[in-house]
Structures are given as structure tokens and as C-alpha cells.
Write an enzyme that holds these catalytic residues in place. Structure first.
Site, PDB file in Angstrom:
ATOM      1  CG  ASP A  11      -2.002  -1.003   1.163  1.00  0.00           C
ATOM      2  OD1 ASP A  11      -2.180  -1.592   0.082  1.00  0.00           O
ATOM      3  OD2 ASP A  11      -2.686  -1.213   2.177  1.00  0.00           O
ATOM      4  CG  ASP A 130     -12.335  -4.758  -2.115  1.00  0.00           C
ATOM      5  OD1 ASP A 130     -11.443  -5.544  -2.478  1.00  0.00           O
ATOM      6  OD2 ASP A 130     -12.152  -3.535  -1.966  1.00  0.00           O
TER       7      ASP A 130
END
Lengths: 251, 196
Positions: A11, A130
Site C-alpha cells: 500500500d 472486494d
């Protein structure tokens, strides 16, 4: 023989890795280029860099970072986060990214998948999904898991393939962060529905979870972040373990 | 100039350039026929769709130039497929350097398509020599060139297919040496050592 892929995910916010501490032999674990290069040396099969920037300025930093990564990185890498248009993808691929992943923008405008596949080829378009299991129903979420949608996981994955996605990156929100293993059942069901590769994400805690997701989940690749970043699982150890468990792995 | 990288709409041009930077050879990215003809080696990259790529090459008149080149030419991925006669991808007539047809992989739920990831080379010979036998390289493709007399390395996915080929001064790889870690770098160096 085609081998299963191990993919560390980094990330990135404002040019720096967000997770990632305590790396032996690495002066600056916050430097995405150094961390990515280290993972590549250790035997990672691909890398994912996820831009979690909130502002336009930070996004600009990410684009120039992609070029630095591409200059150093000898293995394929995917970039994702905030990609909304053909122009966004064009810039990132020209900077040297091998694939892009799209998530919220594809849910909002599914035709974007078709456009990107036609313009750049399916092989570089990863559809990231997701989803959370709620009352026996896998509901798709966007915006980093904050917003629910009217889409169901399996039909959305299938639709993504038909529209031209070259790969599915499925993160189970029920499993993400738990370190209790991947969503093996859902992955297995998905691998029977689509004929494009599936990257499993969310839930990696032990090396046996990786063996399980390949053997029982039918996944083609497994992605994880913290177990690698915090040194809980080393990539060389993981690959030896999987090989001992008769899973096809690159040496 | 050591190397001319053919400039067209191929997606991996920048990655090939970065790989040459890491090796430390000089190169230019060009669609200028004179500059291409003057280079010691040519790299013909390729990621994308066959008919769009061929149209681009025709628009720049590179479709006539490429088959006439005399120095070592390396086609990568779609570059290798475009060197064949015909591609099943939108039934595209290609450069016909290799008199071969590029076929589509039939996907199953076990063997997904695109063929994506690291796979091993077998029966390596010719310009690759034997040192890359059983080494892993990175593939991402939905079409393949069947085994043929020009094949100098095979890989098995759904069917055995040509991972590398060679004919006169034309060399080709279906995988991505520019993205295949140390093994890929060695293969690029092997090509760069070939004498014209």
C-alpha cells in the site's frame, strides 16, 4: 508446468509504503522501490502496488513512483487505486506498469472494462473485487470496502470476464486481516465459474493457508501484505514449504 | 547504436527499454527506417491485440521493412506472433517471416486463459543453447505458436507450444525476458551476443 504465484501487496500513500517495518538489510522499509526490489530478489512472482492516496497531489507522486519501480523491478507488477479512465491506464502503462487493477470505477461504469480491454488488451486488465458474505450472499463493496453495491460476487466476476478482464483479484472482507485463512470455498466456486486466472486475497496468516488456497481454493495466485511486511512469513521459506507440499512453484 | 527498439503501440516498450538500461547497452526507440536499418540489433516488442498492431505497422510502412532486415531481430510476445504468417486473433495476416499460424488457447476451468505466470522452458537449443533448460520465465498470452521446425524452446500449457524460435537472423520468444528476473536478463544478453 505453470506455477502458482506468490504476490506481496504494497500500500502506497504519498510515495511511501504504509505498512512495512522491521526489515533486515533494508535501510528504508518505507521506500516502495527498495521494498519491491527486495521481494523480487527473495522470489516473489509478481508485485502489486496499491495507491491509497486521498489527494490529487499524492496521486501525482504515485505516477512518478511507477516509473522508478519499473526501472528497478525485474518481475511483473500491477498498480491499482483510483484508476478511472483510459487516460489513467495509458499513463501508468507508459510509465512501465505491466497491469492495472480497477475496482470502484468498474462497478460504477462496467463498460470501462470493455474499453480498457479493447485499448490495451485483456492481459493487463485486472478486475479487483472486494466482497463480504452476508446471509449467504456475497455482496460486492467499493471505495475500500466502505460502500455497498447492488452487485453479487460471482455474477460480477463472470460479467468481468465477459467484458474482457484478464484476471480477477478477489478480496474477502470477512477474511481480510483475520489471519485465519483465505475464503477457500468462495474461491473454489469462483474458479468453476470463470476461465481467467484468479488471485486470492485476504486472510493469509500461515504457510498452510497458502497451500490450502492453491489446493482447495483453485486459486492461480495468492496475495498478502502484512505477513510479508512484518516478516511473519518469508517468501523463500513459503516457496520451499509449498514445494514440499507438491504445489508447482517457481524455483 | 547497439539496439533499435521498434516504436509502435506495443505495451511493453518501456519495460524493454528499462531492461536494456539495467544491462547497460545503448538503444533508441524508433520507427525511422534508416535508424532501424543502421542498428546492430533490433528488438520488436509487443503487448496488445494483433490486428491493431499490424495496422499500426502498416501505417508506418514497417510491415515491409521488418522482413527484409539483415541484422539479428528479436520478437517478444506479440512481436513473435506478428512475425508469423497469420494469427487467429481476429484472423490477422501478419509479417510472414515464419510461415506459421498463431492459434488460440482453448480455456478450461483448470487451465485458465490468458496463460499467466511463470512456466519452464524445455528442449532448449539453437541460440538459447542448453543452459536455460528447465528455467522459469514469465508468460502472459492467449494465443500461441505450435511446435514447428523453427522451435528452439518448448513450454507446456494445455498443449506444448513454441516458447522460442529461430530462423536465419530472426529470433523470437513468446515469454517476456524483460520481466523474467535474472533468467530473462541472461536471455536478453544471449541475444545481444549474437553476431550478425
Amino acid at each position: 508446468m505453470l506455477t502458482k504465484r506468490i504476490i506481496p501487496c504494497l500500500d502506497v500513500k504519498d510515495g511511501r509504503t504504509v505498512k512495512g517495518i522491521n526489515f533486515e538489510g533494508l535501510r528504508d522499509a518505507g521506500d516502495p522501490v527498495a521494498l519491491g526490489t527486495l521481494y523480487a530478489k527473495q522470489g516473489a512472482d509478481e508485485l502489486v502496488f496499491l495507491d491509497i492516496s486521498a489527494t490529487t497531489e499524492e496521486r501525482g507522486t504515485f505516477a512518478s513512483l511507477v516509473k522508478e519501480i519499473a526501472a528497478e523491478c525485474t518481475i511483473p507488477f500491477t498498480v491499482g487505486g483510483g484508476i478511472n479512465s483510459i487516460g489513467d491506464v495509458d499513463r501508468l502503462l507508459k510509465a512501465g506498469a505491466d497491469k492495472v487493477s480497477i475496482n470502484s470505477s468498474a462497478v460504477k461504469n462496467p463498460d470501462l472494462i470493455n474499453q480498457l480491454a479493447k485499448e490495451f488488451g485483456s492481459q493487463c486488465i485486472v478486475l479487483a473485487i472486494d466482497a463480504r458474505l452476508e446471509n449467504d450472499y456475497w455482496l460486492v463493496y467499493t471505495h475500500g470496502g466502505k460502500r455497498s453495491t447492488d452487485k453479487e460476487l460471482f455474477s460480477w466476476a463472470k460479467e468481468g470476464q465477459l467484458r474482457g478482464a484478464g484476471e480477477i483479484l478477489f478480496t474477502s472482507m470477512n477474511h481480510d486481516g483475520t489471519k485465519n485463512g483465505f475464503a477457500v470455498e468462495a474461491l473454489n466456486e469462483m474458479s468453476k465459474l470463470v476461465t481467467i486466472p484468479i488471485i486470492a486475497s485476504g486472510g493469509a496468516g500461515t504457510m498452510s493457508h497458502f497451500a490450502e488456497v492453491f489446493k482447495e481454493g483453485g486459486a492461480d495466485a495468492a496475495l498478502a501484505a502484512s505477513v510479508f511486511h512484518f516478516g511473519e512469513i518469508s517468501i523463500p521459506d513459503l516457496k520451499s514449504y509449498l514445494k514440499e507440499n507438491h504445489i508447482a512453484i517457481r524455483n | 547504436m547497439d539496439v533499435a527498439i521498434i516504436k509502435y503501440n506495443a505495451g511493453n516498450t518501456q519495460s524493454v527499454a528499462f531492461a536494456l538500461d539495467r544491462i547497460g547497452v545503448s538503444y533508441c526507440i524508433t520507427d525511422d527506417p534508416e535508424e532501424i536499418k543502421a542498428a546492430e540489433k533490433i528488438i520488436f516488442p509487443g503487448v496488445g491485440e494483433a490486428s491493431t498492431a499490424m495496422k499500426y505497422l502498416r501505417d508506418k510502412n514497417l510491415d515491409h521493412l521488418l522482413p527484409t532486415l539483415k541484422q539479428p531481430v528479436l520478437g517478444i510476445c506479440l512481436g513473435m506472433q506478428l512475425m508469423c504468417k497469420l494469427s487467429e486473433e481476429n484472423n490477422t495476416p501478419c509479417l510472414n517471416i515464419f510461415d506459421l499460424t498463431v492459434k488460440h488457447f482453448e480455456a478450461t476451468h483448470i487451465s485458465k486463459v490468458p496463460h499467466t505466470g511463470w512456466n519452464n522452458l524445455t528442449q532448449t537449443k539453437g541460440w538459447l543453447g542448453s543452459s536455460f533448460e528447465d528455467r522459469f520465465v514469465y508468460f502472459v498470452h492467449s494465443y500461441y505458436v505450435p511446435i514447428n521446425p523453427y522451435t528452439v524452446a518448448q513450454t507446456d500449457y494445455i498443449v506444448p507450444f513454441s516458447a522460442a524460435m529461430e530462423k536465419d537472423n530472426f529470433f523470437a520468444v513468446q515469454f517476456h525476458p524483460e520481466k523474467s528476473a535474472e533468467v530473462g536478463e541472461k536471455i536478453l544478453k544471449q541475444f545481444l551476443r549474437i553476431r550478425s
